[in-house]
Structure formats: structure tokens, C-alpha cells
Design a protein around this motif. Structure first.
Motif, PDB file in Angstrom:
ATOM      1  N   HIS A 290       0.744  -1.256   0.000  1.00 14.92           N
ATOM      2  CA  HIS A 290       0.000   0.000   0.000  1.00 14.92           C
ATOM      3  C   HIS A 290       0.777   1.312   0.000  1.00 14.92           C
ATOM      4  O   HIS A 290       0.322   2.289  -0.567  1.00 14.92           O
ATOM      5  CB  HIS A 290      -0.996  -0.011   1.162  1.00 14.92           C
ATOM      6  CG  HIS A 290      -2.200  -0.822   0.830  1.00 14.92           C
ATOM      7  ND1 HIS A 290      -2.198  -2.192   0.874  1.00 14.92           N
ATOM      8  CD2 HIS A 290      -3.417  -0.466   0.384  1.00 14.92           C
ATOM      9  CE1 HIS A 290      -3.376  -2.642   0.482  1.00 14.92           C
ATOM     10  NE2 HIS A 290      -4.130  -1.612   0.185  1.00 14.92           N
ATOM     11  N   CYS A 325      -2.401  -4.861  -5.886  1.00 14.03           N
ATOM     12  CA  CYS A 325      -3.192  -4.158  -4.861  1.00 14.03           C
ATOM     13  C   CYS A 325      -2.971  -2.642  -4.965  1.00 14.03           C
ATOM     14  O   CYS A 325      -2.641  -2.128  -6.026  1.00 14.03           O
ATOM     15  CB  CYS A 325      -2.888  -4.697  -3.470  1.00 14.03           C
ATOM     16  SG  CYS A 325      -3.766  -6.245  -3.157  1.00 14.03           S
ATOM     17  N   CYS A 326      -3.122  -1.934  -3.854  1.00 15.29           N
ATOM     18  CA  CYS A 326      -3.127  -0.472  -3.960  1.00 15.29           C
ATOM     19  C   CYS A 326      -1.765   0.106  -4.297  1.00 15.29           C
ATOM     20  O   CYS A 326      -1.679   1.211  -4.833  1.00 15.29           O
ATOM     21  CB  CYS A 326      -3.714   0.150  -2.707  1.00 15.29           C
ATOM     22  SG  CYS A 326      -5.513   0.040  -2.769  1.00 15.29           S
ATOM     23  N   PHE A 343      -5.937  -7.969  -5.857  1.00 20.78           N
ATOM     24  CA  PHE A 343      -5.721  -8.693  -4.600  1.00 20.78           C
ATOM     25  C   PHE A 343      -5.669 -10.215  -4.787  1.00 20.78           C
ATOM     26  O   PHE A 343      -4.790 -10.887  -4.258  1.00 20.78           O
ATOM     27  CB  PHE A 343      -6.883  -8.296  -3.670  1.00 20.78           C
ATOM     28  CG  PHE A 343      -7.025  -9.066  -2.408  1.00 20.78           C
ATOM     29  CD1 PHE A 343      -6.095  -8.940  -1.398  1.00 20.78           C
ATOM     30  CD2 PHE A 343      -8.123  -9.900  -2.207  1.00 20.78           C
ATOM     31  CE1 PHE A 343      -6.256  -9.639  -0.203  1.00 20.78           C
ATOM     32  CE2 PHE A 343      -8.290 -10.593  -1.026  1.00 20.78           C
ATOM     33  CZ  PHE A 343      -7.341 -10.469  -0.018  1.00 20.78           C
ATOM     34  N   CYS A 364      -3.263  -6.416   3.023  1.00 15.47           N
ATOM     35  CA  CYS A 364      -3.784  -7.221   1.916  1.00 15.47           C
ATOM     36  C   CYS A 364      -2.761  -8.210   1.356  1.00 15.47           C
ATOM     37  O   CYS A 364      -2.853  -8.634   0.202  1.00 15.47           O
ATOM     38  CB  CYS A 364      -4.363  -6.337   0.806  1.00 15.47           C
ATOM     39  SG  CYS A 364      -5.650  -5.241   1.421  1.00 15.47           S
ATOM     40  N   GLY A 476     -13.217  -0.851  -3.952  1.00 15.12           N
ATOM     41  CA  GLY A 476     -13.076  -2.000  -3.058  1.00 15.12           C
ATOM     42  C   GLY A 476     -12.432  -3.225  -3.660  1.00 15.12           C
ATOM     43  O   GLY A 476     -11.955  -3.237  -4.789  1.00 15.12           O
ATOM     44  N   CYS A 477     -12.474  -4.249  -2.857  1.00 16.61           N
ATOM     45  CA  CYS A 477     -11.637  -5.433  -2.954  1.00 16.61           C
ATOM     46  C   CYS A 477     -12.160  -6.482  -3.939  1.00 16.61           C
ATOM     47  O   CYS A 477     -13.186  -6.314  -4.564  1.00 16.61           O
ATOM     48  CB  CYS A 477     -11.613  -6.104  -1.591  1.00 16.61           C
ATOM     49  SG  CYS A 477     -11.676  -4.963  -0.209  1.00 16.61           S
ATOM     50  N   ASN A 478     -11.421  -7.600  -3.964  1.00 20.75           N
ATOM     51  CA  ASN A 478     -11.941  -8.888  -4.450  1.00 20.75           C
ATOM     52  C   ASN A 478     -12.164  -9.759  -3.237  1.00 20.75           C
ATOM     53  O   ASN A 478     -11.574  -9.551  -2.185  1.00 20.75           O
ATOM     54  CB  ASN A 478     -10.922  -9.613  -5.324  1.00 20.75           C
ATOM     55  CG  ASN A 478     -10.719  -8.967  -6.668  1.00 20.75           C
ATOM     56  OD1 ASN A 478      -9.596  -8.686  -7.042  1.00 20.75           O
ATOM     57  ND2 ASN A 478     -11.787  -8.732  -7.394  1.00 20.75           N
ATOM     58  N   GLY A 506      -8.975   1.447  -5.764  1.00 18.03           N
ATOM     59  CA  GLY A 506      -8.714   0.131  -5.178  1.00 18.03           C
ATOM     60  C   GLY A 506      -8.696  -0.975  -6.210  1.00 18.03           C
ATOM     61  O   GLY A 506      -8.333  -0.778  -7.369  1.00 18.03           O
ATOM     62  N   CYS A 507      -9.094  -2.161  -5.774  1.00 19.52           N
ATOM     63  CA  CYS A 507      -9.052  -3.299  -6.690  1.00 19.52           C
ATOM     64  C   CYS A 507     -10.120  -3.213  -7.769  1.00 19.52           C
ATOM     65  O   CYS A 507      -9.976  -3.830  -8.825  1.00 19.52           O
ATOM     66  CB  CYS A 507      -9.125  -4.604  -5.900  1.00 19.52           C
ATOM     67  SG  CYS A 507      -7.560  -4.919  -5.041  1.00 19.52           S
ATOM     68  N   CYS A 549      -7.042   2.959  -2.193  1.00 19.02           N
ATOM     69  CA  CYS A 549      -8.169   3.077  -1.260  1.00 19.02           C
ATOM     70  C   CYS A 549      -8.080   4.319  -0.383  1.00 19.02           C
ATOM     71  O   CYS A 549      -9.112   4.881  -0.024  1.00 19.02           O
ATOM     72  CB  CYS A 549      -8.298   1.815  -0.419  1.00 19.02           C
ATOM     73  SG  CYS A 549      -8.965   0.468  -1.398  1.00 19.02           S
ATOM     74  N   MET A 585     -14.047  -7.074   0.935  1.00 21.18           N
ATOM     75  CA  MET A 585     -13.442  -8.121   1.754  1.00 21.18           C
ATOM     76  C   MET A 585     -12.887  -7.570   3.052  1.00 21.18           C
ATOM     77  O   MET A 585     -13.024  -8.159   4.106  1.00 21.18           O
ATOM     78  CB  MET A 585     -12.379  -8.806   0.890  1.00 21.18           C
ATOM     79  CG  MET A 585     -11.316  -9.663   1.510  1.00 21.18           C
ATOM     80  SD  MET A 585      -9.973  -8.847   2.388  1.00 21.18           S
ATOM     81  CE  MET A 585      -9.249  -7.768   1.229  1.00 21.18           C
ATOM     82  N   SER A 586     -12.252  -6.399   3.021  1.00 19.73           N
ATOM     83  CA  SER A 586     -11.437  -5.989   4.177  1.00 19.73           C
ATOM     84  C   SER A 586     -12.196  -5.077   5.143  1.00 19.73           C
ATOM     85  O   SER A 586     -13.223  -4.488   4.802  1.00 19.73           O
ATOM     86  CB  SER A 586     -10.166  -5.287   3.696  1.00 19.73           C
ATOM     87  OG  SER A 586     -10.443  -3.940   3.414  1.00 19.73           O
ATOM     88  N   LYS A 588     -11.126  -2.311   5.960  1.00 17.39           N
ATOM     89  CA  LYS A 588     -11.027  -0.968   5.384  1.00 17.39           C
ATOM     90  C   LYS A 588     -12.280  -0.632   4.581  1.00 17.39           C
ATOM     91  O   LYS A 588     -12.727   0.511   4.554  1.00 17.39           O
ATOM     92  CB  LYS A 588      -9.782  -0.862   4.492  1.00 17.39           C
ATOM     93  CG  LYS A 588      -8.486  -0.908   5.256  1.00 17.39           C
ATOM     94  CD  LYS A 588      -7.281  -0.792   4.324  1.00 17.39           C
ATOM     95  CE  LYS A 588      -6.996  -2.099   3.622  1.00 17.39           C
ATOM     96  NZ  LYS A 588      -5.894  -2.003   2.658  1.00 17.39           N
TER      97      LYS A 588
HETATM   98  O1  BF8 Z   1      -6.771  -0.874   0.179  1.00 16.96           O
HETATM   99  S1  BF8 Z   1      -9.352  -2.712  -2.469  1.00 16.96           S
HETATM  100  S2  BF8 Z   1      -8.195  -5.801  -1.474  1.00 16.96           S
HETATM  101  S3  BF8 Z   1      -5.763  -3.629  -2.046  1.00 16.96           S
HETATM  102  S4  BF8 Z   1      -8.497  -3.337   0.871  1.00 16.96           S
HETATM  103 FE1  BF8 Z   1      -6.922  -4.521  -0.349  1.00 16.96          FE
HETATM  104 FE2  BF8 Z   1      -9.418  -4.180  -0.843  1.00 16.96          FE
HETATM  105 FE3  BF8 Z   1      -7.733  -4.229  -2.782  1.00 16.96          FE
HETATM  106 FE4  BF8 Z   1      -6.041  -1.657  -1.250  1.00 16.96          FE
HETATM  107 NI1  BF8 Z   1      -8.437  -1.531  -0.556  1.00 16.96          NI
END
Ligand code: BF8
Length: 678
Positions: A290, A325-326, A343, A364, A476-478, A506-507, A549, A585-586, A588
Motif C-alpha cells: 500500500h 493491490c493499492c 488482490f 492485503c 473496493g476489494c476482491n 482500489g481493486c 483506497c 473483503m477488508s 477498510k
Molecule cells: O486498500 S481494495 S483488497 S488492495 S483493501 Fe486490499 Fe481491498 Fe484491494 Fe487496497 Ni483496498
């Protein structure tokens, strides 16, 4: 014979538990690499998701393990709750209390991750401002002055009755000191809250949710959710809101601003995305995690003539950097470094057999990377004091801003030296797409604005006249519990088909890049007529990549600029806009979701929310928060319905603003218009 059958049966049993590559991802590169991993007998997250199912009670947010009398589990009765909900833990904690505690602890985790990243940036920023490091410099002085003004720092001085610009070094030190103070100041409130539209600021004041400092709000969550403290879900989520605002309008926003000042504010540039960016004849270095504090130095060093020449002495044609990732988003938006993947593709980058080093910092990062790296020549290098791995094949080279360039050189050299150790098992999937990134508050103003008529005039005008139906932030994530990238892409395509411009981070940003949606040409293929016309006129993609993110703060500020430009209401909640995290997923993501909602954004999550086991609390998030802030949570796993919910909200807001008719006119074709004129 019997033994052989047993072995065969065992093998079949094992095979049955492997992921189906096609069902696991929509991306051909990912499918190919999942199959490759299985062929090599290496397990990936996709297989593990088949082999381990999530706990149904935890999934619904109703397991409390905050004291040693538990864990107390409060499953919903079969057939749902009839009459009074009598479920309680040993101490008497209700399902609402437990779900709210768990939910805001997720916010604390997410806000801490973003904000600790921001703190690290602020520390390096101050060291750079004080000239204690040669590696980091103040690059974007225009943004430095702009940020200083926001912080209330004088940018001019009176000398002999004349106004002069202040020394930039002095301003930088003051910005650094004031920024760092935001994490732990003893009184007052966060400086950046005043950047929000006034009505939103007033709502925060009325609700009593203005963060005092960043750290305190996170600590207070840990206190309130300790056994026997806060036992009112409304009061718990109030603190969750306060901590999430400390993230979005605090730690994350400071991270974005200070990174832009040190490394440059992004402006549109072209690159590529997906595992196919790796090159057989180059040293491949993957940077994952990150913080650009690390990746900026790796970029600088690996592009230096000294290192490229060194790589050539080892038989490589050059050095290919890629991000996951980020970190991928950070170095993509500022340098056009290609994005190797999302991710869920981190293990796959090593399974290509062509990854000479994977360099990681924080957040991540799968611990299983170490196990995968063991199967290849890949050097896995951790760099952050707070994020190490127990496996003994992992190198730890701690990165320090005071000798950052030396650290980066050492790391890049290890990768180059490792090039010759590659085995024969190299397979790089030949899939990649062209992507334009590097959008932000400033570049949107440049491309869609007009300085002579107010900053966001053109964007607002196109929303008012209906060519652009509304704005969506899709982020956001996977999540390995759902098909990789499927919901991301389906949601985004449905939105742009319906003339909704998408801001991504992000993702989701990487997924859109891999799918070709970050190219201006995609407008002609996927957009509705109005958005297509705008994109083609201005020369932008229908999906604007705004970064990582922490850069969701750019979405908050872009929305604020739209409010300021006029004609679309007085607050963020008045805008025809919506937020989404289709494959979150996270922790965050939960923090981001909460600060979007508390900033007035209708926010839809995919998959599930860990609140389903506490229907009263869930309803409070979905309906009651809207009365305070104008934003609300919603949940829809089906991507098309998910996008349609966002579009319905956008249309509702257009109606409230009285601009729904304009769009009806735009959608009329020439024949309709002629009929009208006749
Ligand atoms: O901060 S989008 S999987 S990489 S949490 Fe992680 Fe989610 Fe991807 Fe970046 Ni954001």
C-alpha cells in the motif's frame, strides 16, 4: 490393490476440492494461472475457498469473543424472530450490541490501517520538509500551497508593506507539523472537516460525530467494545461513524494530500494491466501492498541507468516493474507503472515462475505468498517493521526513509541477481489491456471543468442537461467467496450503459483496467448515448481511475467540488450519486462504507454484511442513518440489481432536484424531437 484404490480415492477427493478456474474468475489470465497452479500441485486462495467454508454465525456478525466467558454465539432462530428477540450472551449482550461491536471494531481496523499509513506518510513528509532525507522531496509546490491554505497556514508575508509569497520550505515544515498533530492533538476537531459542504459539517455537529483526533476515535472504539462498556447499538455506531470520518476526512485524506505533494499530483497517463505485463526476458519485480513511501523508491531505482545496466550484465533485457493491490494503483497513477493484478492475483504472479522478487509492505498481503515463493526462485521481501512473516524463506529488509535509496537499491539488486536462478517452469499468461489512469480532483477539473466559469461547471452542466445521469463511486476489494471480478465489471458496465460516470479506486480500479474499461475507446462500446457523447467530446474514459483506497478521499472532495459548482443541491446527499463495493473483503471497506454513508452517499455493498444476524441493527444502518446524514447502507449481491438500485437512487435525486425532465429530453431521438417541433 485396496491401498491403490484408497490413494486414488484420496486423490479424487482432493481433486474435487480444487477450484474450477472458470467458475473462480472471469479473467482469462487468472483462469489460466489457477489451472497452472493446480497442475503444479500448488494451492491458491481459490482452492482454499473451496476447502474451507465460512462460519455462518460469524458471517452474520453475531459471535462475541470479546471476553473469556465466550465466544457467545447468537444464531437466528429457525424461521426468524417471532415476537421479542430474547437472544443474549452470558453477560446479557443482545444480538444488536454484539453485531454493532463487531461492526465498529471492523471500522477501527480499517480506519487504523488507512490512518497509520497516513501517519507514516506524514512522518516522511516532515523529514523531507526538514531536509533530513535526500530521497524524498517536496515535488508539487502548487499543491503544497493549496493544502497549506486549507490548513489555515499563511502562504504570504507582508514585507515593507508589500505582500510576498512565503518561503516554501517554511510552509512545508508547518504543513508537516500540523498534519502530524492531527493524529493526537489534545483538543479541537480535525482540520479537514471544514472542507465538507457546510450543511454536512452542520449535520456532523448536530449528531456529535466530529472526530477530535484520529487515534483517539480508534482507541475509543476498542474501549467501548470491551466487555461491559457500551451496550447500545445506536451509541456504538455513533462512535463507528466518528472513527470512520477520522479515516475518510482525516488519515486517508492527509495520506492522499501529502503523497501528492511529495510524489506529484496524478494527471492522466497511459499504461497496461494484468499478469501479461510481466516479461520473460526482463527482471520482473512485483511491488505489493500500500504505501508509496516504499514503491516510489523502488520505481526510481529500478528505472535508473545503473540498475538497468546491471540487469543487462545478468542477461536480462531490462527491468519490468509491476504492482499488485493499492501499491499498483499508486505507481500506476503517478508513473504509469503497469498493474500486474488485483488482490486475488498475488499468488498467481509468483506462479508465473517469472517473478524474480516480490516486495511487500503492509495490508492485503497473503501469508501464503511465502509458501508459493518456496516452490519457485522468487525472493519474497518484507520491508515494514510492523509486517513480517514467520516463514524462513522470507527476507526482511527494513525500509527507512533516512536511507531509502540505499535500501531500494539493495532490494532491486537482489531481484536482478535472482534473474539467473529462474527455473524452466515459466508461464506468463498473455493477457493485458491498455489503461488510462491518473484522475483526481485536479484533473477532473481540468478535463471536465472550465476555469472561466467555475471549477466543475462542465461536469455539472452535463449532469443537469442529462447527458450524464449521475456519478458512481465503485471501489473496493476482491473476495474469494465470489467469482473474481465478475460483480465489479458487471456493476460498472451496467452503470455506464445507463449514462452514469464511474469513479473507481482500489481493486475495482485494477479490475476495470484489466477489462479495458479505463480506455476512452470503451465509451463507444459500453456507454449509453449521453455518457458516450461526453467521453468522446472530452477524450476521457467512462471510468475514471482515482487511485488507491486512501484516495477514496478524492471521491469525497470531487463530490464536494460538484456541490460547490452549483445547480445540484447544497450537500453531497443532494447529488445524483451513489457508492458501491461489489466484492468487498477488508475491514477498510467497512470503514470506507461508513464514511461514505456519513458523508451523505447511498452505498451498496455486494456479497453480505456482517449484520444480518441482528435485524434491528441492520435496519438502523439501512434506514435510520439516512435521517442524520442523508446517506444509507444497502446490500445487493446480484450485480445488475445492485447497479439498478444505484441508478434508482440517482433518478430519485434527479427528480428531487427537478432535473429529471432534462434527461427525458436527452433520451429523445431526432424523430421524437421533430414530432415535438411539429
Ligand atoms: O486498500 S481494495 S483488497 S488492495 S483493501 Fe486490499 Fe481491498 Fe484491494 Fe487496497 Ni483496498
Amino acid at each position: 490393490m485396496a491401498e491403490l484404490t484408497k490413494v486414488k480415492e484420496k486423490a479424487e477427493e482432493k481433486a474435487a476440492k480444487l477450484a474450477d478456474p472458470i467458475a473462480a474468475s472471469i479473467d482469462p489470465a487468472t483462469q489460466q494461472m489457477i489451472a497452472r497452479a493446480q497442475q503444479l500441485g500448488i494451492d491458491t486462495v481459490f482452492d482454499r475457498a473451496e476447502q474451507m467454508k465460512p462460519c455462518a454465525i460469524g458471517l452474520q456478525g453475531i459471535c462475541c469473543k470479546n471476553c473469556a466467558m465466550g465466544p457467545c454465539r447468537l444464531p437466528l432462530p429457525k424461521g426468524g424472530i417471532q415476537g421479542e428477540d430474547t437472544r443474549k450472551g452470558l453477560c446479557g449482550a443482545t444480538a444488536n450490541t454484539i453485531a454493532a461491536r463487531n461492526f465498529i471494531r471492523m471500522i477501527a481496523g480499517g480506519a487504523a490501517a488507512h490512518s497509520d499509513h497516513g501517519r507514516g506518510v506524514a512522518e516522511v513528509f516532515l523529514a523531507a520538509a526538514r531536509k533530513e532525507t535526500d530521497a524524498y522531496k517536496i515535488k508539487d509546490t502548487a499543491k503544497l500551497v493549496a493544502v497549506a491554505k486549507v490548513m489555515g497556514i499563511a502562504t504570504t508575508v507582508e514585507v515593507d508593506g508589500a505582500t510576498q509569497d512565503r518561503n516554501l520550505d517554511e510552509i512545508a515544515v508547518e504543513v508537516g507539523e500540523l498534519a502530524l498533530n492531527e493524529w493526537g492533538k489534545a483538543s479541537g476537531e480535525l482540520l479537514y472537516l471544514k472542507r465538507a459542504p457546510q450543511p454536512l459539517y452542520d449535520k456532523w455537529t448536530k449528531a456529535g460525530v466530529k472526530p477530535r483526533n484520529i487515534d483517539r476515535e480508534i482507541v475509543e472504539i476498542m474501549h467501548r467494545t470491551h466487555m461491559g462498556v457500551d451496550q447500545d447499538y445506536k451509541n456504538l455506531i455513533k462512535q463507528g461513524t466518528r472513527a470512520s470520518l477520522a479515516d475518510g476526512w482525516g488519515g486517508s485524506m492527509l495520506a492522499t494530500d501529502l503523497q501528492d505533494i511529495m510524489f506529484g499530483t496524478p494527471y492522466p497517463l497511459q499504461s497496461e494491466a494484468n499478469l501479461g505485463i510481466m516479461k520473460q526476458d526482463h527482471v520482473n519485480i512485483i511491488v505489493h501492498g500500500h504505501e508509496p513511501i516504499l514503491s516510489e523508491m523502488i520505481v526510481a531505482v529500478s528505472q535508473s541507468k545503473e540498475m538497468v545496466d546491471y540487469a543487462k550484465t545478468k542477461g536480462a533485457k531490462g527491468i519490468q516493474l509491476g504492482g499488485i493491490c493499492c501499491t499498483a494503483n499508486e505507481i500506476f497513477q503517478r508513473h504509469g507503472v503497469p498493474q500486474a493484478g488485483t488482490f486475488l492475483q498475488q499468488e498467481l504472479a509468483i506462479i508465473t515462475g517469472a517473478c524474480d522478487a516480490m516486495i511487500v509492505d503492509v495490508q492485503c498481503i497473503f501469508q501464503n505468498l511465502a509458501n508459493v515463493a518456496k516452490c519457485f526462485h522468487t525472493k519474497l521481501i518484507t520491508t515494514h517493521p510492523i509486517a513480517r512473516m514467520e516463514q524462513d524463506n522470507v527476507l526482511h529488509i527494513e525500509f527507512d526513509e533516512h536511507h531509502a535509496l540505499e535500501d531500494a537499491k539493495r532490494i532491486v539488486k537482489i531481484a536482478i541477481d535472482n534473474f539467473q536462478n529462474r527455473g524452466s517452469e515459466v508461464m506468463i499468461p498473455q493477457y493485458k489491456a491498455t489503461a488510462i489512469g491518473g484522475f483526481g480532483v485536479e484533473s477532473i477539473e481540468y478535463h471536465l471543468g472550465g476555469t472561466f466559469r467555475g471549477t466543475y461547471y462542465t461536469l455539472n452542466d452535463n449532469i443537469i442537461n442529462g447527458r450524464i445521469r449521475g456519478i458512481a463511486g465503485v471501489v473496493g476489494c476482491n473476495n474469494a467467496r465470489t467469482r473474481h471480478n465478475e460483480a465489479h465489471i458487471a456493476v460498472v458496465k451496467e452503470l455506464i450503459k445507463n449514462d452514469v460516470i464511474v469513479l473507481t479506486t482500489g481493486c475495482n480500479g485494477i479490475a476495470c483496467a484489466m477489462e479495458g474499461l479505463l480506455s476512452p475507446e470503451s465509451a463507444a462500446v459500453f456507454c449509453g448515448p449521453g455518457l458516450k457523447e461526453v467521453c468522446e467530446t472530452v477524450g476521457i474514459p467512462p471510468v475514471l481511475h482515482l487511485g488507491s483506497c486512501v484516495d477514496n478521499s478524492r471521491i469525497l472532495l470531487a463530490a464536494t467540488e460538484v456541490v460547490k459548482a452549483g445547480g445540484l443541491g447544497k450537500d453531497i446527499c443532494d447529488l445524483p450519486a451513489a457508492g458501491s463495493a461489489p466484492e468487498w473483503m477488508s475491514e477498510k471497506a467497512i470503514s470506507i462504507g461508513q464514511y461514505f454513508v456519513a458523508s451523505g452517499v447511498y452505498t451498496v455493498f455486494g456479497l453480505h454484511l456482517p449484520t444480518a444476524g441482528a435485524p434491528v441493527f441492520h435496519d438502523y444502518l439501512s434506514n435510520e442513518l439516512e435521517k442524520q446524514f442523508g446517506g444509507k447502507w444497502d446490500l445487493e449481491a446480484d450485480p445488475i440489481k445492485h447497479a439498478q438500485l444505484m441508478i434508482a437512487h440517482i433518478d430519485k435525486k434527479r427528480k428531487e432536484l427537478g432535473i429529471d425532465k432534462a434527461r427525458d429530453r436527452v433520451l429523445m431521438d431526432m424523430a421524437d424531437r421533430q414530432k415535438l417541433e411539429a
